[in-house]
Design an enzyme around this catalytic site. Structure first.
Site, PDB file in Angstrom:
ATOM      1  N   GLN A   1       0.769  -1.229   0.064  1.00  0.00           N
ATOM      2  CA  GLN A   1      -0.149  -0.005   0.081  1.00  0.00           C
ATOM      3  C   GLN A   1       0.942   1.275   0.103  1.00  0.00           C
ATOM      4  O   GLN A   1       2.015   1.249   0.907  1.00  0.00           O
ATOM      5  CB  GLN A   1      -0.894   0.147   1.280  1.00  0.00           C
TER       6      GLN A   1
ATOM      7  N   TYR B   1      -6.474 -12.633  -3.249  1.00  0.00           N
ATOM      8  CA  TYR B   1      -5.702 -11.654  -3.610  1.00  0.00           C
ATOM      9  C   TYR B   1      -4.930 -11.051  -2.100  1.00  0.00           C
ATOM     10  O   TYR B   1      -5.111  -9.859  -1.952  1.00  0.00           O
ATOM     11  CB  TYR B   1      -6.323 -10.579  -4.299  1.00  0.00           C
TER      12      TYR B   1
ATOM     13  N   ASN C   1      -1.281  -8.428   4.118  1.00  0.00           N
ATOM     14  CA  ASN C   1      -1.703  -7.071   4.991  1.00  0.00           C
ATOM     15  C   ASN C   1      -2.852  -7.156   5.554  1.00  0.00           C
ATOM     16  O   ASN C   1      -2.950  -6.876   6.930  1.00  0.00           O
ATOM     17  CB  ASN C   1      -1.525  -6.138   3.656  1.00  0.00           C
TER      18      ASN C   1
ATOM     19  N   GLU D   1      -2.957 -16.170  -2.869  1.00  0.00           N
ATOM     20  CA  GLU D   1      -1.951 -15.195  -3.637  1.00  0.00           C
ATOM     21  C   GLU D   1      -1.167 -15.821  -4.414  1.00  0.00           C
ATOM     22  O   GLU D   1      -0.631 -16.860  -4.325  1.00  0.00           O
ATOM     23  CB  GLU D   1      -1.055 -14.358  -2.649  1.00  0.00           C
TER      24      GLU D   1
ATOM     25  N   ASP E   1      -9.580  -8.109  -2.302  1.00  0.00           N
ATOM     26  CA  ASP E   1      -9.020  -6.987  -2.643  1.00  0.00           C
ATOM     27  C   ASP E   1      -8.169  -7.213  -3.960  1.00  0.00           C
ATOM     28  O   ASP E   1      -7.009  -7.291  -4.191  1.00  0.00           O
ATOM     29  CB  ASP E   1      -7.837  -6.707  -1.655  1.00  0.00           C
TER      30      ASP E   1
ATOM     31  N   CYS F   1      -9.328  -0.464  -5.660  1.00  0.00           N
ATOM     32  CA  CYS F   1      -8.528   0.158  -6.132  1.00  0.00           C
ATOM     33  C   CYS F   1      -9.030   0.910  -7.530  1.00  0.00           C
ATOM     34  O   CYS F   1      -8.428   1.766  -8.217  1.00  0.00           O
ATOM     35  CB  CYS F   1      -7.058   0.000  -6.381  1.00  0.00           C
TER      36      CYS F   1
ATOM     37  N   GLU G   1      -9.953   4.908  -3.788  1.00  0.00           N
ATOM     38  CA  GLU G   1     -10.104   3.630  -3.233  1.00  0.00           C
ATOM     39  C   GLU G   1     -11.176   3.257  -2.454  1.00  0.00           C
ATOM     40  O   GLU G   1     -11.540   4.482  -1.602  1.00  0.00           O
ATOM     41  CB  GLU G   1      -8.709   3.410  -2.308  1.00  0.00           C
TER      42      GLU G   1
END
Length: 368
Positions: A190, A218, A223, A239, A301, A326, A360
């Site tokens: 980020q 994802y 995070n 991921e 995400d 995003c 975002e």
């Protein structure tokens, strides 16, 4: 000499314009009142990249005007973190008199943290040798003697020399907890540290009363996975990018979290595994029995392209969907499908990218 100036007096006006755009774009979904999370008005970017321009024995940073494509000199960059701004002139001044560090250097990428670490990657149009490495080590020592917590990387075609680490360690404050994250050079993180903290706190708040397990697609370097782990019995996260998966494993260990499992799979592959269309040796090797999970909540995400239709249909099987986006345009496309079965109960705007058109968004969807 030039600074890349931002007019901080315009910060609220640009944020208000984004709020209006976001509300207008999602009126058809009967979203609740928009929760707005502003950014600091300067020194908010943890990453920055600059081209390097040579004039005889001189060199300095440049950027390009996106509209006119004209280059301009950059000595300070108020959008970037204070550490990056402090380091920029000292690094270029130290490189300038040393021929092996200066020759054919064409770009410097900075990655910094709220915790005070910084990594500078120096990109060259030539192969790097032992002389370069010796001088780079002296450069690192000199700048660390001046108070920086700095590591360096030299990059050329098919070449990467690391002095001494290719990552930074970030510490993010989430409510009353501090979470530690390894952030590797050239991997996604980020960009706005303070807004990243607000996003984590919002996601934790949205899932406060959860039961069962969490499925996450994802997940990057874990995070959100780590911040959300306390709210669920277990977290199963996927991921595809190998460096991100390795960082996620490092982060799980660093934070002493024992209920998060990361699998290296794409969202599309995971959808096939969930639907029983394919068996994956990776799941068996990791000892993951998908049937043993009791996931009522899914967290996504996705990249700017959003989720493909098959993944959207798979996601609809969960009672609650927490979606960070995003790209509001692909979020809207995905909501056209998701809103058939779910309604939006929380709606947020995170100003990750001040003074740009980028927005975002966060939505919590619950089954109708």
């Amino acid at each position: 000499m030039s600074n890349t100036l931002i007019d901080t007096t315009q910060y609220q006006a640009q944020l208000d314009e984004k709020i209006a755009r976001m509300q207008d774009a999602f009126t058809e979904f009967n979203a609740p009142e928009l929760e707005v999370f502003p950014s600091p008005d300067k020194h908010y970017r943890m990453r920055a990249e600059f081209r390097v321009w040579h004039e005889g024995d001189d060199l300095y940073y440049i950027m390009f005007n996106q509209e006119t494509k004209q280059k301009y000199r950059v000595d300070q960059f108020p959008q970037a973190s204070r550490i990056i701004n402090d380091l920029m002139p000292l690094l270029v001044d130290a490189i300038r008199p040393i021929e092996s560090l200066r020759r054919k250097l064409f770009q410097v990428d900075f990655l910094s943290t709220l915790s005070g670490e910084v990594l500078a990657s120096m990109l060259y149009h030539r192969q790097l040798d032992e002389e370069w490495e010796a001088n780079a080590r002296m450069l690192k020592q000199r700048l660390n003697d001046e108070g920086f917590n700095l590591n360096l990387i030299g990059r050329a075609r098919k070449q990467k020399i690391v002095i001494d680490r290719d990552y930074v360690v970030e510490k993010l404050s989430v409510n009353d907890r501090t979470l530690t994250y390894q952030q590797i050079e050239n991997s996604f993180t980020q960009p706005n540290g303070k807004v990243a903290e607000k996003m984590l706190e919002w996601a934790v708040d949205c899932t406060q009363d959860s039961t069962g397990d969490l499925l996450e697609l994802y997940c990057g370097n874990g995070n959100f996975s780590l911040a959300l782990a306390d709210n669920f019995d277990r977290v199963l996260a996927t991921e595809l990018a190998k460096p991100s998966v390795e960082s996620a494993q490092w982060n799980i260990a660093a934070n002493n979290i024992d209920n998060v499992q990361i699998i290296r799979m794409s969202a599309e592959e995971f959808t096939e595994a969930m639907e029983g269309k394919r068996e994956f040796r990776r799941l068996q090797q990791a000892g993951v029995d998908l049937k043993s999970y009791n996931c009522n909540t899914i967290f996504v995400d996705p990249p700017r392209s959003g989720m493909d239709e098959g993944t959207c249909r798979m996601v609809q099987a969960y009672d609650r969907i927490l979606y960070i986006s995003c790209n509001p345009e692909t979020l809207k496309e995905n909501l056209d499908i998701l809103s058939e079965t779910h309604r939006i109960t929380r709606f947020a705007l995170f100003d990750q990218f001040p003074y740009t058109h980028h927005m975002e968004a966060g939505v919590l969807l619950e089954r109708k």
